[in-house]
Design a protein around this motif. Sequence first.
Motif, PDB file in Angstrom:
ATOM      1  N   GLU A 132      11.005 -13.622 -12.239  1.00  0.00           N
ATOM      2  CA  GLU A 132       9.799 -13.513 -13.366  1.00  0.00           C
ATOM      3  C   GLU A 132       9.484 -12.504 -13.988  1.00  0.00           C
ATOM      4  OE1 GLU A 132       6.327 -15.181 -11.182  1.00  0.00           O
ATOM      5  OE2 GLU A 132       7.101 -17.207 -10.911  1.00  0.00           O
ATOM      6  N   LEU A 133       9.643 -11.179 -13.128  1.00  0.00           N
ATOM      7  CA  LEU A 133       9.362 -10.000 -13.527  1.00  0.00           C
ATOM      8  C   LEU A 133      10.205  -9.207 -14.436  1.00  0.00           C
ATOM      9  CD1 LEU A 133       6.843  -8.755 -10.671  1.00  0.00           C
ATOM     10  CD2 LEU A 133       6.170 -10.065 -12.698  1.00  0.00           C
ATOM     11  N   HIS A 134      11.431  -9.626 -14.395  1.00  0.00           N
ATOM     12  CA  HIS A 134      12.461  -8.956 -14.957  1.00  0.00           C
ATOM     13  C   HIS A 134      12.248  -8.353 -16.309  1.00  0.00           C
ATOM     14  CE1 HIS A 134      16.798  -7.781 -15.731  1.00  0.00           C
ATOM     15  NE2 HIS A 134      16.760  -8.477 -16.835  1.00  0.00           N
ATOM     16  N   ASN A 135      11.635  -9.142 -17.095  1.00  0.00           N
ATOM     17  CA  ASN A 135      11.457  -8.432 -18.496  1.00  0.00           C
ATOM     18  C   ASN A 135      10.664  -7.379 -18.957  1.00  0.00           C
ATOM     19  OD1 ASN A 135      13.601 -10.426 -19.060  1.00  0.00           O
ATOM     20  ND2 ASN A 135      11.921 -11.956 -19.960  1.00  0.00           N
ATOM     21  N   HIS A 136       9.822  -7.107 -17.894  1.00  0.00           N
ATOM     22  CA  HIS A 136       8.956  -6.037 -17.918  1.00  0.00           C
ATOM     23  C   HIS A 136       9.541  -4.509 -17.981  1.00  0.00           C
ATOM     24  CE1 HIS A 136       5.369  -8.715 -18.369  1.00  0.00           C
ATOM     25  NE2 HIS A 136       6.060  -9.529 -17.438  1.00  0.00           N
ATOM     26  N   PRO A 137       9.702  -3.810 -18.844  1.00  0.00           N
ATOM     27  CA  PRO A 137       9.996  -2.671 -19.099  1.00  0.00           C
ATOM     28  C   PRO A 137       9.461  -1.635 -18.209  1.00  0.00           C
ATOM     29  CG  PRO A 137       9.056  -2.913 -21.292  1.00  0.00           C
ATOM     30  CD  PRO A 137       8.986  -4.142 -20.431  1.00  0.00           C
ATOM     31  N   SER A 138       8.121  -1.643 -17.900  1.00  0.00           N
ATOM     32  CA  SER A 138       7.407  -0.787 -16.933  1.00  0.00           C
ATOM     33  C   SER A 138       7.850  -0.715 -15.782  1.00  0.00           C
ATOM     34  CB  SER A 138       5.930  -1.241 -16.948  1.00  0.00           C
ATOM     35  OG  SER A 138       5.649  -2.541 -16.458  1.00  0.00           O
ATOM     36  N   ILE A 139       8.570  -1.730 -14.900  1.00  0.00           N
ATOM     37  CA  ILE A 139       8.873  -1.833 -13.757  1.00  0.00           C
ATOM     38  C   ILE A 139      10.359  -1.043 -13.779  1.00  0.00           C
ATOM     39  CG2 ILE A 139       9.828  -3.294 -11.873  1.00  0.00           C
ATOM     40  CD1 ILE A 139       7.984  -5.432 -12.936  1.00  0.00           C
ATOM     41  N   ILE A 140      10.448  -0.090 -12.905  1.00  0.00           N
ATOM     42  CA  ILE A 140      11.782   0.718 -12.905  1.00  0.00           C
ATOM     43  C   ILE A 140      12.334   0.715 -11.353  1.00  0.00           C
ATOM     44  CG2 ILE A 140      11.020   2.114 -14.708  1.00  0.00           C
ATOM     45  CD1 ILE A 140      10.394   4.204 -12.551  1.00  0.00           C
ATOM     46  N   LEU A 141      11.673   0.068 -10.411  1.00  0.00           N
ATOM     47  CA  LEU A 141      12.059   0.112  -8.971  1.00  0.00           C
ATOM     48  C   LEU A 141      11.552  -0.976  -8.206  1.00  0.00           C
ATOM     49  CD1 LEU A 141      12.470   3.323  -6.851  1.00  0.00           C
ATOM     50  CD2 LEU A 141      10.988   1.298  -6.090  1.00  0.00           C
ATOM     51  N   TRP A 142      12.546  -1.546  -7.547  1.00  0.00           N
ATOM     52  CA  TRP A 142      12.085  -2.645  -6.466  1.00  0.00           C
ATOM     53  C   TRP A 142      12.065  -2.053  -5.080  1.00  0.00           C
ATOM     54  CZ3 TRP A 142      10.275  -6.405  -9.300  1.00  0.00           C
ATOM     55  CH2 TRP A 142      11.109  -6.684 -10.580  1.00  0.00           C
ATOM     56  N   THR A 143      10.800  -2.400  -4.293  1.00  0.00           N
ATOM     57  CA  THR A 143      10.809  -1.936  -2.823  1.00  0.00           C
ATOM     58  C   THR A 143      10.772  -3.248  -1.875  1.00  0.00           C
ATOM     59  OG1 THR A 143       9.916  -0.249  -3.663  1.00  0.00           O
ATOM     60  CG2 THR A 143       9.529  -0.934  -1.176  1.00  0.00           C
ATOM     61  N   PRO A 144      11.762  -3.971  -1.306  1.00  0.00           N
ATOM     62  CA  PRO A 144      11.818  -5.268  -0.769  1.00  0.00           C
ATOM     63  C   PRO A 144      10.702  -4.930   0.640  1.00  0.00           C
ATOM     64  CG  PRO A 144      13.970  -4.470  -0.476  1.00  0.00           C
ATOM     65  CD  PRO A 144      13.097  -3.551  -1.643  1.00  0.00           C
ATOM     66  N   PHE A 145      10.897  -3.841   1.160  1.00  0.00           N
ATOM     67  CA  PHE A 145      10.151  -3.707   2.608  1.00  0.00           C
ATOM     68  C   PHE A 145       9.384  -2.334   2.420  1.00  0.00           C
ATOM     69  CE2 PHE A 145      14.366  -5.776   3.846  1.00  0.00           C
ATOM     70  CZ  PHE A 145      13.748  -6.865   4.118  1.00  0.00           C
ATOM     71  N   ASN A 146       8.222  -2.468   3.293  1.00  0.00           N
ATOM     72  CA  ASN A 146       7.252  -1.471   3.441  1.00  0.00           C
ATOM     73  C   ASN A 146       6.884  -1.260   4.971  1.00  0.00           C
ATOM     74  OD1 ASN A 146       5.009   0.468   2.550  1.00  0.00           O
ATOM     75  ND2 ASN A 146       3.957  -0.974   3.979  1.00  0.00           N
ATOM     76  N   GLU A 147       7.362   0.132   5.323  1.00  0.00           N
ATOM     77  CA  GLU A 147       7.197   0.398   6.763  1.00  0.00           C
ATOM     78  C   GLU A 147       7.399  -0.346   7.697  1.00  0.00           C
ATOM     79  OE1 GLU A 147       2.784   1.559   6.939  1.00  0.00           O
ATOM     80  OE2 GLU A 147       3.201   3.782   5.901  1.00  0.00           O
ATOM     81  N   GLY A 148       8.615  -0.960   7.651  1.00  0.00           N
ATOM     82  CA  GLY A 148       9.096  -1.734   8.813  1.00  0.00           C
ATOM     83  C   GLY A 148       8.464  -2.989   8.961  1.00  0.00           C
ATOM     84  N   TRP A 149       7.498  -3.138   8.279  1.00  0.00           N
ATOM     85  CA  TRP A 149       6.680  -4.407   8.588  1.00  0.00           C
ATOM     86  C   TRP A 149       7.626  -5.680   8.121  1.00  0.00           C
ATOM     87  CZ3 TRP A 149       1.813  -2.490   5.480  1.00  0.00           C
ATOM     88  CH2 TRP A 149       1.243  -1.424   6.439  1.00  0.00           C
TER      89      TRP A 149
END
Length: 746
Positions: A427-444
Motif C-alpha cells: 500500500e505504501l510503496h509509491n510514497h517517495p517520502s518513505i525511505i526505510l522500513w522497520t519490521p521490529f521495535n525493541e524486541g517486541w
Amino acid sequence: MNLRIRLLSYALLSSLPASAAEKSWQMGIGPLTTPWTEKVSPQNALPEYPRPQLTRDAWQSLNGLWDHALTDISAADPPANLNESILVPYPYESMLSGVGKKSIPNKRLWYRRSFTVPPDWKGRQVLLHFGAVNWDSTVMVNRKKIGSHRGGFDGFSIDITDALKSGENELVVSASNPLKVDTEDAQVLGKQRAKPGGIFYTGATGIWRSVWMEPVPKAHISDLNLTPDLDAFVLKIKVAADGGGKFKVKAIAYDGKTEIGQATGDAGADLSISIKDAKPWSPDSPSLYDLKVSIIDGDKVIDEVGSYFAMRRISLGKDDKDQTRILLNNKFTFQVGALDQGYWPDGIYTAPTDDALKSDIEMAKKLGFNLLRKHAKTEPDRWYYWADKLGMLVWQDMPQMYGSKDGALSDSARKQFENEWREILRELHNHPSIILWTPFNEGWGQHDTERIVALTKSLDPSRLVCPASGWNDVKTGDVQDTHHYPEPSCELPSERAVVNGEYGGLGMVVDGHMWSDAAWGYQGVYKKAYPLTKRYQSLQKAVYQLMAGRGMSASVYTQLTDVEVEGNGLITYDRRVVKPDSDIVSAANQGNFPEIPPDPHPDLLPTSMDEPARWSYTTENPGDAWMEPGTDVSTWKTAPAPFGNRIAGMNTPWTTPDIWMRREFELKDDIPATLALSIIHDEDAEVFINGVAAAAVVRFTGGYVTVPLSQSAIDALLPGKNVISVHCHQTDGAQGIDVGLINTSK
C-alpha cells in the motif's frame, strides 16, 4: 489546476443516511481538544479523497453518521436494534466519534448505514473501500455477507456490485479489537491497550480511516507500483488490472501541465518512462510529478486513474572517511528526526481533519526536522501525501505485536504478522517520502528476523531496511539502530550504517494542556521552557558530535508530541503549545548552537535534573534536631543528587531504608510568595525549611512533580542563608530522592 487537484474537486460527497441523520449527535467529552476539534461535524468528516496515489473522477464518501450497537464478540449477525449514532471514521473510543467510551476487547462493534448508488454509475462495477478497520471485520450489503478482513493498519476493497439493489441499500460492518498481548496468539496492535498507561495508550476500535465507493468499468486498474531509478532517469511502472483478459495500459508523466514522457505496454508487465533532466526529490526540494494511467483499447480509454511520483534514491555508500552512510540521491544528508506516534486526544488514531494531518508535518519542518519515524502505527494515505508534498523523510515501523512472556508466537500469529506487513509494504510503496522500513521495535514480538528482513528486501529492494529498532540487533539489513536515553549514542558503522533511533525523552508539563496529572518524561518533567530548551540544545550538540566523530547517519528524538500521559513531546498533545524555544530547537536540529542567554526566571534552588547539586547526607539516624539550622553536619558525607537505586538518572547510590539530606542556599531580599517544591521521590519523604515542616509526600513519583510549600515554611524563609532538609524512607523496589525550590508564578 494539476491532475490530482482536478480529480479531487470532482468528488461526489454522499448525503447522510436518513436513520442516523434523524438522531441527535453530540461530540464526546475528553481531557483535551485540538485547534481542529470544533471543525468536525457529521457533514464534513474527512471529506477529502482518501487515496491520492490512485484517484478517479467519480466517487462517493461514506463518512458521516452511522448507527451502532454492541454484541458479544462471537456474534455472527447484527443485533435487532442499532439505535445509537457514531461518526465514521473516528474510532469508538474517541470523543470525535460521539461515543468516547473505554475499549471493548470482549465485544463486537456493529455499524449500519444506508446509501444510494448514483444513477450515472449504472452499468459499472461498484467498489467499496475501507481505509482501515481495527481489527477483525466483516462487511454485509443488504444482509448478504460480502467480505471479511483481519488487520488494523491496512486497507481493503470489495466489489459489491452483485449485492446491490435499486434505490436505498443497507451497509453493515462489524469489528472486534481483542487487544491481545502477552500470548502466543498475539495480535498486531501497536501501542493500544485495554488499560492504557505509561508507554501504552487508548485503543482504537472499529473504523478509523475513511470509507468510500467508486464506480469502475469491468476492466479496471486495481493497483500501481511506481519505483524511481534516479541514476537511470527512469520511472519504473507496473500496472495491475482486474476484469479478466489481457489489457494494454498507457502511462503519461507530467511536470505541471507539460507531458515529459510516456510508456505503453501490457498490464502486469514492467514498464518504464524516461524522465530526462529529473529533478531529485528531497526535504529541501520536494519535487513531484503527475501521472495519468489508462487501460486502452486502440484509441479508446477504458479506465483512467491519476497519481504522482518523485525521482529520488536512497542507498548506502562510503563517505570521505570510508564510513558507511545513508545516502539520499547519492549524497550524505544527515537525518535529524523525531518519533511520531500519530495519536490525537480527540480522534485517538484519527486526526480530526486533513489540515491537522498536514500541520504535524509542517510543525516538524518548522522545528528543523527533516525526518519523522512513524512509530507503532501506519497513517492514512493523505498523511504520506503531505510528507511527499512538503518534503519529510519517513521511517515506517511495522506496528508491534507482543508474544507470550517468553516471546513465543503461534504459527498463525506469525502468518498474520507477515500478511499484514506484506500489505503495508504494498500500500505504501509509491510514497517517495518513505525511505526505510522497520519490521521490529525493541524486541517486541521480534521473530524470524533474518527471514522477515529478506522478505522485506525482496518485496521492496528500492529502500533500506532496519531489522530492529533498538535492543536485539541481528546482524542483517542495512542499518544498526541504537536506543539510548536521555543522551544519544550509536555503534561504529561497518558494512551497515549506524543510527540512533530513540533518545531524549525530556518531559515538560504545561498546565491546561496535559492529558492527566500523571504526565512523565524519561528524564524527569520540567516546569518551564528555559531548562528544557537548554537541555535539548546540549543533546543536539552530542548528536552532531556523533555524526562527525562516530559516523552516525541519523538521529530520532523522543518525541514530536506528547501522547496521553507521556509528557516528553516537544509539542503538547493538543498541538496548542510548542514547549521549548522553537528558534533554538530549529537551529540545534540544523547543527547551529547560538549561546542561550541566562534564565530570566531561574529556580531559587534548582533540582539536579540538569546539573548535579551537592548535598550533605547520612544514612544513619542523625537524631531529632537534624533539620534545624546550625546543626553540625561536618561528619556527614557530601555527594550530588539525585540519590537512588534502580532509577534512571540517579547520580549517587542509595540502597539503605532511610536517607537524611541537607543543603544550604541563599535568598535575596525579595522572597516570592508563590513558592513550591519540585521533587522526585520513591518512597515517602518529608521536607523542612529552616527546621519548619514544609511538605510531606508518600509513595513515589515517575518524575519531578510540584508540591506546595506550607505557609509556615514560606514564612520561615529569610534573606541570606537558609537550609533545606529532607528525609526519605523506602520499603521495597526502586528508590530515589531529589528536591528543588521553584517559583510557580513564573
